[in-house]
Structure formats: C-alpha cells, structure tokens
Design a protein around this motif. Structure first.
Motif, mmCIF file in Angstrom:
data_model
loop_
_atom_site.group_PDB
_atom_site.id
_atom_site.type_symbol
_atom_site.label_atom_id
_atom_site.label_comp_id
_atom_site.label_asym_id
_atom_site.label_seq_id
_atom_site.Cartn_x
_atom_site.Cartn_y
_atom_site.Cartn_z
ATOM 1 N N ALA A 34 0.810 -1.233 0.000
ATOM 2 C CA ALA A 34 0.000 0.000 0.000
ATOM 3 C C ALA A 34 0.837 1.274 0.000
ATOM 4 C CB ALA A 34 -0.927 -0.003 1.225
ATOM 5 N N GLY A 89 -1.106 -0.536 -5.149
ATOM 6 C CA GLY A 89 -1.621 -0.802 -3.802
ATOM 7 C C GLY A 89 -2.067 0.477 -3.110
ATOM 8 N N ARG A 125 6.492 -1.967 3.778
ATOM 9 C CA ARG A 125 7.681 -1.859 4.645
ATOM 10 C C ARG A 125 8.077 -0.407 4.915
ATOM 11 N NH1 ARG A 125 11.310 -5.325 0.701
ATOM 12 N NH2 ARG A 125 10.204 -3.827 -0.609
ATOM 13 N N CYS A 161 4.992 -3.983 7.713
ATOM 14 C CA CYS A 161 5.230 -5.442 7.755
ATOM 15 C C CYS A 161 5.854 -5.890 6.433
ATOM 16 C CB CYS A 161 3.902 -6.185 7.983
ATOM 17 S SG CYS A 161 4.088 -7.968 8.099
ATOM 18 N N ASP A 162 6.816 -6.765 6.542
ATOM 19 C CA ASP A 162 7.414 -7.385 5.359
ATOM 20 C C ASP A 162 6.659 -8.697 5.130
ATOM 21 O OD1 ASP A 162 8.972 -8.923 3.618
ATOM 22 O OD2 ASP A 162 10.839 -8.043 4.331
ATOM 23 N N ALA A 193 1.439 -6.657 -2.664
ATOM 24 C CA ALA A 193 2.887 -6.475 -2.475
ATOM 25 C C ALA A 193 3.647 -7.348 -3.456
ATOM 26 C CB ALA A 193 3.273 -6.852 -1.041
ATOM 27 N N GLY A 194 4.609 -6.757 -4.148
ATOM 28 C CA GLY A 194 5.366 -7.541 -5.106
ATOM 29 C C GLY A 194 6.666 -6.859 -5.467
ATOM 30 N N VAL A 195 7.619 -7.669 -5.907
ATOM 31 C CA VAL A 195 8.895 -7.133 -6.395
ATOM 32 C C VAL A 195 9.100 -7.602 -7.821
ATOM 33 C CG1 VAL A 195 10.045 -6.912 -4.160
ATOM 34 C CG2 VAL A 195 10.098 -9.119 -5.347
ATOM 35 N N TYR A 233 10.456 -13.500 -11.817
ATOM 36 C CA TYR A 233 9.175 -12.786 -11.685
ATOM 37 C C TYR A 233 8.050 -13.573 -12.355
ATOM 38 C CZ TYR A 233 5.777 -8.956 -12.024
ATOM 39 O OH TYR A 233 4.636 -8.178 -11.916
ATOM 40 N N LYS A 287 4.663 -15.291 -10.487
ATOM 41 C CA LYS A 287 3.292 -14.892 -10.795
ATOM 42 C C LYS A 287 2.495 -16.073 -11.371
ATOM 43 C CE LYS A 287 3.546 -10.566 -9.461
ATOM 44 N NZ LYS A 287 2.755 -10.068 -8.328
ATOM 45 N N GLY A 306 -2.283 -5.549 -16.529
ATOM 46 C CA GLY A 306 -1.679 -4.992 -17.739
ATOM 47 C C GLY A 306 -0.364 -4.327 -17.353
ATOM 48 N N VAL A 343 1.400 -0.887 -16.070
ATOM 49 C CA VAL A 343 1.021 0.362 -15.408
ATOM 50 C C VAL A 343 2.304 1.127 -15.052
ATOM 51 C CG1 VAL A 343 -0.333 1.346 -13.509
ATOM 52 C CG2 VAL A 343 -0.926 -0.917 -14.391
ATOM 53 N N THR A 357 3.935 2.502 -12.787
ATOM 54 C CA THR A 357 4.292 2.654 -11.367
ATOM 55 C C THR A 357 5.820 2.594 -11.271
ATOM 56 O OG1 THR A 357 4.277 0.282 -11.137
ATOM 57 C CG2 THR A 357 2.198 1.412 -10.668
ATOM 58 N N ALA A 358 6.330 2.616 -10.041
ATOM 59 C CA ALA A 358 7.788 2.470 -9.864
ATOM 60 C C ALA A 358 8.246 1.153 -10.515
ATOM 61 C CB ALA A 358 8.120 2.478 -8.378
HETATM 62 N N1 LIG Z 1 3.149 -1.973 -12.753
HETATM 63 C C1 LIG Z 1 2.885 -2.943 -13.594
HETATM 64 O O1 LIG Z 1 2.993 -2.796 -14.816
HETATM 65 C C2 LIG Z 1 2.416 -4.284 -13.062
HETATM 66 C C3 LIG Z 1 1.979 -5.233 -14.004
HETATM 67 C C4 LIG Z 1 1.535 -6.465 -13.557
HETATM 68 C C5 LIG Z 1 1.519 -6.735 -12.221
HETATM 69 N N2 LIG Z 1 1.969 -5.816 -11.315
HETATM 70 C C6 LIG Z 1 1.934 -6.176 -9.900
HETATM 71 O O2 LIG Z 1 1.258 -5.170 -9.186
HETATM 72 C C7 LIG Z 1 1.705 -5.179 -7.831
HETATM 73 C C8 LIG Z 1 2.027 -3.750 -7.407
HETATM 74 O O3 LIG Z 1 3.137 -3.292 -8.130
HETATM 75 P P1 LIG Z 1 3.295 -1.768 -8.592
HETATM 76 O O4 LIG Z 1 3.382 -1.781 -10.050
HETATM 77 O O5 LIG Z 1 2.306 -0.924 -7.918
HETATM 78 O O6 LIG Z 1 4.784 -1.471 -8.073
HETATM 79 P P2 LIG Z 1 5.353 -0.608 -6.869
HETATM 80 O O7 LIG Z 1 4.914 0.795 -6.943
HETATM 81 O O8 LIG Z 1 6.818 -0.911 -6.864
HETATM 82 O O9 LIG Z 1 4.664 -1.258 -5.588
HETATM 83 C C9 LIG Z 1 5.101 -2.431 -4.987
HETATM 84 C C10 LIG Z 1 4.571 -2.416 -3.565
HETATM 85 O O10 LIG Z 1 4.896 -3.655 -2.932
HETATM 86 C C11 LIG Z 1 5.439 -3.373 -1.651
HETATM 87 N N3 LIG Z 1 6.328 -4.467 -1.264
HETATM 88 C C12 LIG Z 1 7.335 -5.019 -1.969
HETATM 89 N N4 LIG Z 1 7.926 -5.994 -1.268
HETATM 90 C C13 LIG Z 1 7.242 -6.060 -0.091
HETATM 91 C C14 LIG Z 1 7.382 -6.876 1.055
HETATM 92 N N5 LIG Z 1 8.318 -7.834 1.145
HETATM 93 N N6 LIG Z 1 6.525 -6.689 2.087
HETATM 94 C C15 LIG Z 1 5.560 -5.722 2.033
HETATM 95 N N7 LIG Z 1 5.386 -4.924 0.962
HETATM 96 C C16 LIG Z 1 6.237 -5.097 -0.082
HETATM 97 C C17 LIG Z 1 6.161 -2.045 -1.818
HETATM 98 O O11 LIG Z 1 6.257 -1.365 -0.590
HETATM 99 P P3 LIG Z 1 7.519 -1.273 0.361
HETATM 100 O O12 LIG Z 1 8.731 -1.175 -0.505
HETATM 101 O O13 LIG Z 1 7.243 -0.049 1.177
HETATM 102 O O14 LIG Z 1 7.466 -2.523 1.171
HETATM 103 C C18 LIG Z 1 5.185 -1.310 -2.727
HETATM 104 O O15 LIG Z 1 4.175 -0.716 -1.943
HETATM 105 C C19 LIG Z 1 2.902 -6.130 -7.775
HETATM 106 O O16 LIG Z 1 2.498 -7.383 -7.262
HETATM 107 C C20 LIG Z 1 3.283 -6.263 -9.227
HETATM 108 O O17 LIG Z 1 3.939 -7.485 -9.504
HETATM 109 C C21 LIG Z 1 2.408 -4.598 -11.712
#
Ligand SMILES: NC(=O)c1ccc[n+]([C@@H]2O[C@H](COP(=O)([O-])OP(=O)(O)OC[C@H]3O[C@@H](n4cnc5c(N)ncnc54)[C@H](OP(=O)(O)O)[C@@H]3O)[C@@H](O)[C@H]2O)c1
Length: 260
Positions: A17, A22, A41, A65-66, A94-96, A156, A160, A187, A189, A191-192
């Motif tokens: 979030a 998120g 985190r 929380c991690d 939450a995802g990396v 990755y 998934k 799709g 997006v 984001t970071a």
């Molecule tokens: N952006 C895209 O194009 C895209 C496409 C398909 C799927 N997704 C999925 O969408 C989700 C959100 O990604 P996003 O694009 O919004 O990227 P993002 O801005 O990098 O957000 C990732 C979020 O996950 C949190 N996170 C990562 N590791 C964590 C951990 N161990 N514990 C708790 N929180 C954790 C991060 O917060 P902290 O670092 O503060 O913990 C951050 O809030 C992910 O699952 C990603 O795989 C994204």
C-alpha cells in the motif's frame, strides 16, 4: 460502490500500500467506505497514506510489515481480525520485480518469498474466517508475465504463474462457499515497478496493454466479489496464452521480437 460486493463498512487489508497500485487501491477502497489497513515496509510512505485514508474512512490505519516474513504477516492479519472482528477483503498486492543485481538460486527464492509465499500465507490466514462467515474476498495481484512469460524475467514470471495457479486451484475447491478468490492482471502500469522495468531495458509495452492506476483500481472495485476468477485489465494479454498454445513457435518469435 462495488456492484457485487458491499465495500461500505467492509474491513479491507491491502498489502503493497505504500506506492503504485496498492496505494491507489487503498485510497479508493477507503473512499468507497471500507475500513482499510494498508501494509508495506516503508514507514514514512505509510504515514502519509494513513493521513489520506483517515480523511475518507476514519478507522483506517497502516501497519509496517514485510510480507515475505510470513509469520509476522499472518500474526498481523490475526491482530487485525481480532481488532475489527473480521477481514472481509484481502488484496495481496505487495510484489517485487525481477532483481537485476542478484543471480543464482537465492534470487528465485527471494522473489518467491514476496510474490508467492507472502500472498499464499495471507490467503490461508484469512480464508478460514471468511469460510465460516460465508463471506469474503481475496484478490491476488498476478501479472501477464505469469501466463505469458517474458524473456529476462524468469524469477518474476515464475512467481506470478505460481500465484495464479495457486489461486485458481483453491478457488475451484471453495466454489459456492460465498467466498471469492480472484487473480488480478493489471496490464502494464507506469508505477515504480512498471516504469523501472522499462528504464531497465524492457521495451515499452504496446498501448493496448497500458493502463493507469486509476483504471485498474476502478476495475478491481467493480469486479471484486463477482463470479469471475480473473480480473483482466486488458483483453490482448488474455489472448496471449491462446496463441502460445496454438502456435508456440510463432508466439515465441513474436514475444522475442517485441521484447528486444
Ligand atoms: N506496474 C505494472 O505494470 C504491473 C503489471 C503487472 C503486475 N503488477 C503487480 O502489481 C503489484 C504492485 O506493483 P506496482 O506496479 O504498484 O509497483 P510498486 O509501486 O513498486 O509497488 C510495490 C509495492 O509492494 C510493496 N512491497 C514489496 N515488497 C514487499 C514486502 N516484502 N513486504 C511488504 N510490501 C512489499 C512495496 O512497498 P515497500 O517497498 O514499502 O514494502 C510497494 O508498496 C505487484 O504485485 C506487481 O507485480 C504490476
């Protein structure tokens, strides 16, 4: 308001979030009347979010929380259940992305720990209470890379794919229980994570699969609690596995060309 799931007054937990999708989900759920607990985190980002959430839904909060520390995460979910009496909605966002500076097996394990085991632990922790109440929803945020793996993203994509398969198999087993499990495919997006992948060398995805945080969040709020397992932000990506099954050679050449 959701067409299929009453969000007003719902107790919703959103992981990931602190940024990106998120953060948007958490804000939109609070504006729809849910009591939101945002989890991630980075404390400073969560403090900013908490202020924003409380303006829309005063009992909302954030917790550091991690999620890859599955014991800490499930303990936290238990605390939230005790404090609010239940969890109605869990969004495992939450995802990396693919680690660029790690190699070998440890890279695969660390991605699985967050993207897969974190979400699995969260799902299994809230499911018994939801099944008992015959009400609830879990949204596991997957990726098109899980059903149409991308070159350069083996860890990755695998995490998934595992998350999608886990969610679908579990959903089939609880059909008719009143509890809804969903897999969200956002799709691409900006984001970071999304923009970071492009900055790291991934080709900019075609327009047909690009979405905004707002669009994906609107879709999530509309579809959560509905009958469909998959919540798809783009139709094109949904067709990729079909092409992959029917014309695998042509499909792989196309994916390689699109990514190089
Ligand atoms: N952006 C895209 O194009 C895209 C496409 C398909 C799927 N997704 C999925 O969408 C989700 C959100 O990604 P996003 O694009 O919004 O990227 P993002 O801005 O990098 O957000 C990732 C979020 O996950 C949190 N996170 C990562 N590791 C964590 C951990 N161990 N514990 C708790 N929180 C954790 C991060 O917060 P902290 O670092 O503060 O913990 C951050 O809030 C992910 O699952 C990603 O795989 C994204």
């Amino acid at each position: 308001m959701s067409r299929s799931f009453e969000l007003n007054g719902a107790i919703a937990v959103v992981t990931g979030a602190s940024s990106g999708l998120g953060r948007r989900f958490a804000g939109d759920l609070a504006r729809a009347g849910a009591v939101v607990v945002g989890v991630a985190r980075r404390r400073e980002l969560l403090e900013e979010l908490e202020e924003q959430l409380r303006k829309a839904s005063s009992p909302s909060a954030t917790r550091v929380c991690d999620v890859s520390h599955t014991e800490a995460f499930t303990t936290l979910l238990g605390e939230i259940e005790r404090e609010h009496g239940r969890v109605d909605l869990l969004v495992n966002d939450a995802g990396v992305g693919e680690p660029r500076d790690e190699e070998g097996l440890s890279k695969y394990r660390s991605v699985m720990d967050t993207n897969y085991f974190g979400a699995v632990a969260g799902t299994l922790a809230v499911l018994p209470g939801m099944l008992e109440r015959r009400r609830g929803a879990v949204v596991n945020v997957s990726s098109d890379s899980g059903r149409a793996p991308s070159p350069g993203e083996p860890a990755y994509s695998a995490s998934k794919a595992a998350l999608s398969a886990f969610t679908e198999a579990l959903a089939m087993g609880i059909e008719g229980s009143g509890v809804h499990l969903h897999v969200l495919y956002p799709g691409w997006v900006p984001t970071a994570m999304g923009s970071g992948a492009v900055e790291g060398g991934m080709r900019m995805p075609p327009k047909a699969v690009r979405r905004t945080e707002e669009q994906v969040s609107r879709l999530l709020l509309e579809r959560v609690g509905g009958r469909r397992l998959d919540i798809d932000a783009t139709v094109v990506a949904r067709l990729a596995p079909v092409a992959r099954a029917l014309v695998p050679g042509l499909y792989r050449r196309g994916v390689r060309a699109a990514s190089s």
